[in-house]
Structure formats: C-alpha cells, structure tokens
Write an enzyme that holds these catalytic residues in place. Structure first.
Site, PDB file in Angstrom:
ATOM      1  N   HIS A 316       0.796  -1.086  -0.042  1.00 17.69           N
ATOM      2  CA  HIS A 316       0.023  -0.144   0.036  1.00 17.69           C
ATOM      3  C   HIS A 316       0.932   1.135   0.028  1.00 17.69           C
ATOM      4  O   HIS A 316       1.822   1.253   0.463  1.00 17.69           O
ATOM      5  CB  HIS A 316      -0.837  -0.021   1.207  1.00 17.69           C
ATOM      6  CG  HIS A 316      -2.080   1.043   1.082  1.00 17.69           C
ATOM      7  ND1 HIS A 316      -1.898   2.306   1.254  1.00 17.69           N
ATOM      8  CD2 HIS A 316      -3.314   0.697   0.563  1.00 17.69           C
ATOM      9  CE1 HIS A 316      -3.256   2.776   1.116  1.00 17.69           C
ATOM     10  NE2 HIS A 316      -3.851   1.974   0.448  1.00 17.69           N
ATOM     11  N   ASP A 373      -7.916  -5.752   0.337  1.00 18.85           N
ATOM     12  CA  ASP A 373      -8.314  -6.545  -0.889  1.00 18.85           C
ATOM     13  C   ASP A 373      -7.943  -7.999  -0.493  1.00 18.85           C
ATOM     14  O   ASP A 373      -8.411  -8.904  -1.316  1.00 18.85           O
ATOM     15  CB  ASP A 373      -7.570  -6.082  -2.154  1.00 18.85           C
ATOM     16  CG  ASP A 373      -8.393  -4.578  -2.465  1.00 18.85           C
ATOM     17  OD1 ASP A 373      -9.463  -4.411  -2.305  1.00 18.85           O
ATOM     18  OD2 ASP A 373      -7.866  -3.972  -3.133  1.00 18.85           O
TER      19      ASP A 373
HETATM   20  N1  CMC Z   1       4.009  -7.952  -4.690  1.00 15.71           N
HETATM   21  C1  CMC Z   1       5.298  -7.941  -5.144  1.00 15.71           C
HETATM   22  N2  CMC Z   1       6.267  -6.681  -4.803  1.00 15.71           N
HETATM   23  C2  CMC Z   1       5.689  -5.681  -4.581  1.00 15.71           C
HETATM   24  C3  CMC Z   1       4.145  -5.633  -4.365  1.00 15.71           C
HETATM   25  C4  CMC Z   1       3.380  -6.791  -4.665  1.00 15.71           C
HETATM   26  N3  CMC Z   1       2.067  -6.752  -4.440  1.00 15.71           N
HETATM   27  N4  CMC Z   1       3.852  -4.264  -4.096  1.00 15.71           N
HETATM   28  C5  CMC Z   1       5.122  -3.666  -4.146  1.00 15.71           C
HETATM   29  N5  CMC Z   1       5.907  -4.394  -4.567  1.00 15.71           N
HETATM   30  C6  CMC Z   1       7.368  -4.215  -4.442  1.00 15.71           C
HETATM   31  C7  CMC Z   1       7.727  -3.351  -5.979  1.00 15.71           C
HETATM   32  O1  CMC Z   1       8.115  -4.199  -6.837  1.00 15.71           O
HETATM   33  C8  CMC Z   1       8.764  -2.399  -5.208  1.00 15.71           C
HETATM   34  O2  CMC Z   1      10.122  -3.158  -5.325  1.00 15.71           O
HETATM   35  P1  CMC Z   1      11.487  -2.476  -5.704  1.00 15.71           P
HETATM   36  O3  CMC Z   1      11.574  -1.366  -4.752  1.00 15.71           O
HETATM   37  O4  CMC Z   1      12.529  -3.798  -5.657  1.00 15.71           O
HETATM   38  O5  CMC Z   1      11.304  -1.910  -7.051  1.00 15.71           O
HETATM   39  C9  CMC Z   1       8.494  -1.887  -4.112  1.00 15.71           C
HETATM   40  O6  CMC Z   1       7.565  -3.031  -3.362  1.00 15.71           O
HETATM   41  C10 CMC Z   1       7.668  -0.646  -3.763  1.00 15.71           C
HETATM   42  O7  CMC Z   1       6.678  -0.569  -4.695  1.00 15.71           O
HETATM   43  P2  CMC Z   1       5.963   0.446  -5.490  1.00 15.71           P
HETATM   44  O8  CMC Z   1       5.002  -0.109  -6.718  1.00 15.71           O
HETATM   45  O9  CMC Z   1       7.000   1.496  -5.622  1.00 15.71           O
HETATM   46  O10 CMC Z   1       4.815   0.875  -4.322  1.00 15.71           O
HETATM   47  P3  CMC Z   1       3.427   2.043  -4.662  1.00 15.71           P
HETATM   48  O11 CMC Z   1       3.246   2.545  -3.277  1.00 15.71           O
HETATM   49  O12 CMC Z   1       3.783   2.696  -5.784  1.00 15.71           O
HETATM   50  O13 CMC Z   1       2.286   0.976  -4.908  1.00 15.71           O
HETATM   51  C11 CMC Z   1       0.422  -0.443  -4.574  1.00 15.71           C
HETATM   52  C12 CMC Z   1       1.460   0.387  -4.149  1.00 15.71           C
HETATM   53  C13 CMC Z   1      -0.775  -0.873  -4.072  1.00 15.71           C
HETATM   54  C14 CMC Z   1       0.186  -0.054  -6.109  1.00 15.71           C
HETATM   55  C15 CMC Z   1       1.610  -1.890  -4.953  1.00 15.71           C
HETATM   56  O14 CMC Z   1       1.916  -2.338  -3.618  1.00 15.71           O
HETATM   57  C16 CMC Z   1       0.665  -3.073  -5.630  1.00 15.71           C
HETATM   58  O15 CMC Z   1       0.497  -2.949  -6.831  1.00 15.71           O
HETATM   59  N6  CMC Z   1       0.059  -3.923  -4.860  1.00 15.71           N
HETATM   60  C17 CMC Z   1      -0.619  -4.992  -5.465  1.00 15.71           C
HETATM   61  C18 CMC Z   1      -2.106  -4.473  -5.829  1.00 15.71           C
HETATM   62  C19 CMC Z   1      -2.914  -4.175  -4.609  1.00 15.71           C
HETATM   63  O16 CMC Z   1      -3.150  -5.303  -3.768  1.00 15.71           O
HETATM   64  N7  CMC Z   1      -3.688  -3.141  -4.646  1.00 15.71           N
HETATM   65  C20 CMC Z   1      -4.493  -2.875  -3.509  1.00 15.71           C
HETATM   66  C21 CMC Z   1      -4.366  -1.737  -2.832  1.00 15.71           C
HETATM   67  S1  CMC Z   1      -5.377  -1.540  -1.495  1.00 15.71           S
HETATM   68  C22 CMC Z   1      -6.918  -1.209  -1.946  1.00 15.71           C
HETATM   69  C23 CMC Z   1      -7.065   0.313  -2.663  1.00 15.71           C
HETATM   70  O17 CMC Z   1      -6.598   1.464  -2.001  1.00 15.71           O
HETATM   71  O18 CMC Z   1      -7.372   0.439  -3.781  1.00 15.71           O
END
Ligand code: CMC
Length: 427
Positions: A316, A373
C-alpha cells in the site's frame, strides 16, 4: 509566535526563498509551495504525488505508520463494530453520527430513491453479454447525469445532499442491474421493505419477481450474518482520503463537470488492479495458485525483479505496518468462518502466503503487508457474490466517500482547476 516556514537556497544563483508551513491537526504539516514557480521558475517534480498534498480535507485521516484510519475523527474499528454502513454514510456527509430519528429518515429516503428510471433501465441492453459490470456501471452512472441535469446550488445544502443521497441509494441498484445483465437475467427493482445491504444481496440473488431460490425448506432467506458481513465491508470501503479514484473525482469536479460524471470517472479509476480491481485479482490469483504446495513458486515470482508478477492484495502506498481495514476483515473472517462456511482451500492458500510474506525479507523490508483486498474476496465468495462483482461492491461502499469529497472540493475556497505541469524532455 513566529509562523513555521522553510527556506530554500537556489544553488544556481544563491537566492533564498521562504515558504510557509501550514499546520495539520494530525499527521504531517504541509509546505505551501503555491508560489514556487512564480518565485523561482521551477516546478515541483513528483510523479505519483508521493510527497504532494493536493488539498486540505477534514473527512478522513490516515496514519500509515501507525495503521490508523478515521472517518470524521472516529476510528474505523469503532465504526465497523458499533455502527452500520448507513450511519457511516450519514457521518461522512454530516460530520457527526445520526440520532435514531435522523437515521430512520435517512434510511427511508435512501429506500425511496433506490429505484432506476425506466429510461435508464433500457441502457443496459446496449451492452454485450458478459460485459464486465464495472464497464456497465461506469457508463450507467454517466448516463444518470442526463436524468438529473438541474444546476446544483452549492449554497443550498438540501439540494446537494439530495444529489448525494440519490447516487448513494441508486448505486447498488445500478451495480445489480449491470451484473444481472452480464448474465442475461431479468433485472429487478429494489424492494422498499428491505434495508440498504439486504436489498443489494436480494437484487443480486433473487429470481425475477424478487423471490429467492426455492429449496426443500421453502424460499432461501438472506441471513443476518451475511448482511452484517457485507455491511461491514461497505463501511471499511466508505472513504480513504486522496487515493487514485478520489483524486480523479476531485480533478473532474475541478472542471465544473456534473457530479455523477465525476463519480463515473472515479469508478473507471477504481477498476484497475493496482487499486480496487485488486480484490477480484486476489481470488483469481488464489485460484490460479491452486494449492498450498504451489505457494513458494509464486512467492519466488513475486520477488523476481525481472517478472512483473505481483502478489495481489499486498502493499500500500500509505500503510507501512498494517492496513487497519485488513485487520478488521481478518477478525471478521475468523469470527464468521463457521457461520459463513468460508472456502477452506482458498483460506489455506491465503494463510500460507500471508505467513511467508510476513516473515520474508523481501516483503518485510519493503513494508508489504496484506491490504483490505486480500481478505474481502474470501468473505464475498462465501456471500455467493461472484468475482466480477467484487470491485462493484467496492464502488457501492466508496460512493459516499467520493461524493463527500466532491462536496468538500466545491465548498473549499482554495479549490482550483487541476492542472499539473510537466518536465519536458522531448525534442
Ligand atoms: N508484490 C510484490 N512486490 C511488490 C508488491 C506486491 N504486491 N507491491 C509492491 N512491491 C514492490 C515493488 O516491486 C517495489 O520493489 P522495488 O523497490 O524492488 O522496485 C516496492 O515493493 C515498492 O513498490 P511500488 O510499486 O513503488 O509501491 P507503490 O506505493 O507505488 O504501490 C501498490 C502500491 C498498492 C500499487 C502496490 O503495492 C501493488 O501493486 N500492490 C498489489 C495490488 C494491490 O493489492 N492493490 C490494492 C491496494 S489497497 C486497496 C486500494 O486502496 O485500492
């Protein structure tokens, strides 16, 4: 007392600039950079708005480090445990919980407003069979704007509250219509005798005419435990400050477009897998993993920088220790495991993923914890809600948040059209 400020030095020319720090009642204060470009000729660069506060808001507070979420100051745990979704809606819109009479009037008004205009009903026929309900839902909410074109007077609270109540009341009906159309089942209008949440479950499950499945013991009924579980899910989704879809709603509001079109845009933004679409993807992923033995291989893929596979329901932008909504749902899941007959195979796979991820350095060092989720899908499956309706359920819960944020935007004298700038890197 001297006002807080920060001073920046421009190393290109030695000039210094001072910017006021605006205090927050909770959480980080903000630096008021509104004159940055005028002063320095520089834009602030912040893709994804990771350090940008786009507005001042008094609706929802999140402390991502502490795992705290409050609507109008009240902790989410209290609302989920002691109050209904309709009380939560009233709270968001009116800045306080309702008394018994107010709640009854609010409930009655929503029941009266829940049906759909016959003209709107025929819109659903234009969509192909198997259309995803999110596509139909977004289009139908846009179409709703054409039925209520009156100019909204933002000085008239009764008028904009009527607009808000109407969309909250109709969203479950539109979602149920979208779903039934995707299956080719005749749509049914809401039943005035049923509460908000029971009505939705009925519109999803009932046979044409409104009667429930007929078994050896007569017509099936919707159980109180099911209504309670779904009502809690709606409450947990009701608002979440300036997330992607809410930001979209505010940005559309900033252009002066109709509020329902702003909500339809929010629905479109919510559909993506990184946002609300994750709830559908979590169950699809658990089903794809198939058994506990396969979990390790998928965890390995999630950690591989060359593989774009992500564990759905993990991570998140704001919560870095735990998602309080996920904790409420996990507790609810454990409490209702027997009563709801939760799918034990999927729960076992989910438990194994959770156990590994909570101890694995990749996830721990990146603060990747289960989010809301991760748990909704298992409960929704037990409520006989099909996967493609998971994100529409998020929409139903979030509608009140979007419309409350829309109202706040419109009432805020500092609101301006959303128009970010860019760093040009082309020819
Ligand atoms: N599985 C594996 N690796 C992950 C995941 C995951 N679900 N989420 C983030 N990472 C890694 C990502 O690859 C990155 O690694 P590195 O630093 O080595 O490049 C690091 O963690 C930071 O990720 P980010 O994409 O920069 O983080 P963000 O804050 O931009 O994204 C997020 C947040 C929710 C989009 C992301 O964690 C994600 O895609 N999660 C899976 C989808 C999900 O469950 N979404 C629902 C969010 S809660 C409900 C809502 O509010 O809608």
């Amino acid at each position: 007392m001297q006002k807080k400020s920060i001073t920046l030095t421009d190393n290109r020319n030695g000039n210094t600039y001072t910017y006021p720090v605006l205090e927050a009642t909770r959480g980080p204060d903000v630096v008021d950079f509104r004159t940055l470009f005028k002063d320095t000729g520089l834009f602030a660069y912040d893709p994804g708005y990771t350090s940008t506060a786009s507005c001042s808001s008094a609706i929802t507070f999140i402390d991502g480090a502490k795992g705290e979420l409050r609507y109008r100051g009240i902790p989410i745990e209290t609302l989920a445990k002691e109050h209904s979704y309709l009380e939560t809606c009233f709270l968001l819109l009116n800045e306080r919980l309702p008394n018994a009479d107010e709640l009854q009037n609010f409930d009655l008004e929503l029941r009266h407003r829940a049906f759909l205009h016959e003209g709107l009903r025929s819109l659903f026929a234009a969509f192909p069979d198997n259309a995803h309900p999110m596509a139909t839902l977004s289009a139908a909410v846009t179409a709703l704007a054409s039925f209520y074109q009156e100019h909204l007077d933002m000085n008239n609270k009764a008028e904009y509250h009527e607009m808000a109540h109407r969309i909250i009341a109709k969203m479950p009906t539109i979602a149920a219509f979208a779903y039934r159309h995707s299956l080719g089942i005749p749509c049914i209008q809401p039943d005035i005798d049923l509460s908000f949440t029971e009505n939705f479950l009925t519109m999803i499950r009932a046979y044409p005419g409104g009667k429930m499945h007929l078994g050896p013991h007569g017509h099936e009924t919707i159980r109180e435990v099911e209504v309670r579980a779904l009502d809690t899910i709606f409450t947990l989704h009701a608002d979440h400050e300036q997330n992607a879809s809410t930001t979209v709603v505010r940005n559309v509001a900033s252009t002066g477009a109709h509020p329902y079109v702003a909500i339809a845009s929010g629905i479109a933004a919510l559909w993506g897998r990184a946002h609300g679409g994750a709830n559908e993807s979590v169950i699809a992923q658990l089903e794809m993993i198939g058994s506990v033995e396969n979990v390790d291989a998928f965890i390995k893929r999630a950690k591989d920088p060359d593989d774009d596979f992500r564990l759905m329901g993990f991570g998140h932008r704001v919560y870095k220790n735990f998602d309080p909504r996920a904790q409420v749902l996990k507790t609810l899941q454990d409490e209702l495991k027997e009563e709801l007959g939760l799918n034990s195979r999927l729960m076992e796979i989910a438990a194994k993923i959770e156990e590994i991820a909570l101890n694995d350095d990749y996830f721990v060092s990146r603060h990747l914890y289960p989010n809301i989720d991760f748990y909704t899908g298992i409960i929704l499956t037990a409520l006989k809600i099909p996967k493609n309706m998971f994100t529409p359920i998020f929409v139903i819960g979030r509608t009140v948040g979007w419309i409350t944020q829309w109202i706040e935007f419109k009432k805020d004298p500092e609101s301006k059209i959303a128009r970010p700038r860019q760093r040009y890197i082309g020819d």
